[in-house]
Design a protein around this motif. Structure first.
Motif, PDB file in Angstrom:
ATOM      1  N   UNK A 183       0.892  -1.393  -0.043  1.00 19.31           N
ATOM      2  CA  UNK A 183       0.008   0.107   0.020  1.00 19.31           C
ATOM      3  C   UNK A 183       0.755   1.160   0.022  1.00 19.31           C
ATOM      4  N   UNK A 184       0.286   2.450  -0.515  1.00 17.56           N
ATOM      5  CA  UNK A 184       1.023   3.736  -0.298  1.00 17.56           C
ATOM      6  C   UNK A 184       1.022   4.100   1.197  1.00 17.56           C
ATOM      7  N   UNK A 185       2.003   4.698   1.768  1.00 16.57           N
ATOM      8  CA  UNK A 185       2.084   5.121   3.206  1.00 16.57           C
ATOM      9  C   UNK A 185       1.851   6.592   3.256  1.00 16.57           C
ATOM     10  N   UNK A 186       0.784   7.205   2.620  1.00 18.39           N
ATOM     11  CA  UNK A 186       0.532   8.423   2.654  1.00 18.39           C
ATOM     12  C   UNK A 186      -1.040   8.686   3.011  1.00 18.39           C
ATOM     13  N   UNK A 187      -1.188  10.078   2.941  1.00 21.48           N
ATOM     14  CA  UNK A 187      -2.575  10.310   3.137  1.00 21.48           C
ATOM     15  C   UNK A 187      -3.322  10.031   1.911  1.00 21.48           C
ATOM     16  N   UNK A 188      -2.799   9.755   0.655  1.00 21.08           N
ATOM     17  CA  UNK A 188      -3.311   9.279  -0.244  1.00 21.08           C
ATOM     18  C   UNK A 188      -4.169   7.926  -0.473  1.00 21.08           C
ATOM     19  N   UNK A 189      -3.864   7.052   0.534  1.00 23.32           N
ATOM     20  CA  UNK A 189      -4.679   5.784   0.891  1.00 23.32           C
ATOM     21  C   UNK A 189      -6.120   6.166   1.094  1.00 23.32           C
TER      22      UNK A 189
END
Length: 170
Positions: free
Chosen positions: A74-80
């Motif tokens: 998964x992306x580990x950002x606020x874009x998840x």
């Protein structure tokens, strides 16, 4: 809006958000010349292959109950974006999967597919049969949107819905 139309609309909306994020990030990495049709097809095919590999890695992590391996897809950002029948949540921080120890007892994946949406953006889908606990069986649909990141393809949108049990007729 009928429930059977809500899921495709929501996924399209979320995919558009992911696509706009991906293309803006890619624009900075790939300035200059326009892509040829052949180069675009090659890129889309590679994106699909890479997304499928990430999809399989994600499912393998579920099967082996390997949280670190699972979260790495998964992306580990606020874009998840995490979407369920009851909520739409964003951001990696605070996601229950980071600390949750709940894994299905059994997960059977059917009809896995990936479809490129744009360079660097791929939609993924599968139907599942899950056994969360012995004696309890669920079926449903799980979807993902993958984006190309510097680390490779990562999931930026994840959703899952259990099928609605058919109503018994009198």
């Amino acid at each position: 809006m009928p429930r059977d139309r809500l899921l495709p609309c929501a996924v399209l909306f979320l995919a558009t958000l992911a696509w706009s994020h991906s293309t803006s990030a890619q624009g900075a990495a790939r300035p200059g010349a326009p892509r040829t049709a052949a180069a675009t097809q090659t890129s889309l095919a590679q994106d699909s292959a890479d997304a499928l590999a990430t999809f399989r890695e994600n499912l393998a992590a579920i099967h082996t109950r390997n949280r670190a391996r699972y979260l790495a897809t998964y992306v580990h950002t606020d874009r998840l974006v995490r979407h369920s029948p009851t909520a739409l949540e964003t951001g990696y921080d605070g996601w229950s999967a980071i600390t949750d120890n709940a894994w299905p007892d059994t997960l059977i994946v059917r009809e896995m597919r990936v479809v490129p949406l744009a360079p660097g953006v791929v939609y993924g889908y599968y139907r599942y049969i899950g056994v969360p606990t012995p004696g309890d069986t669920l079926t449903g649909v799980s979807t993902r949107v993958f984006v190309r990141t510097p680390e490779g393809m990562r999931i930026t949108v994840t959703s899952s819905w259990n099928d609605v049990p058919e109503m018994k007729r009198p």
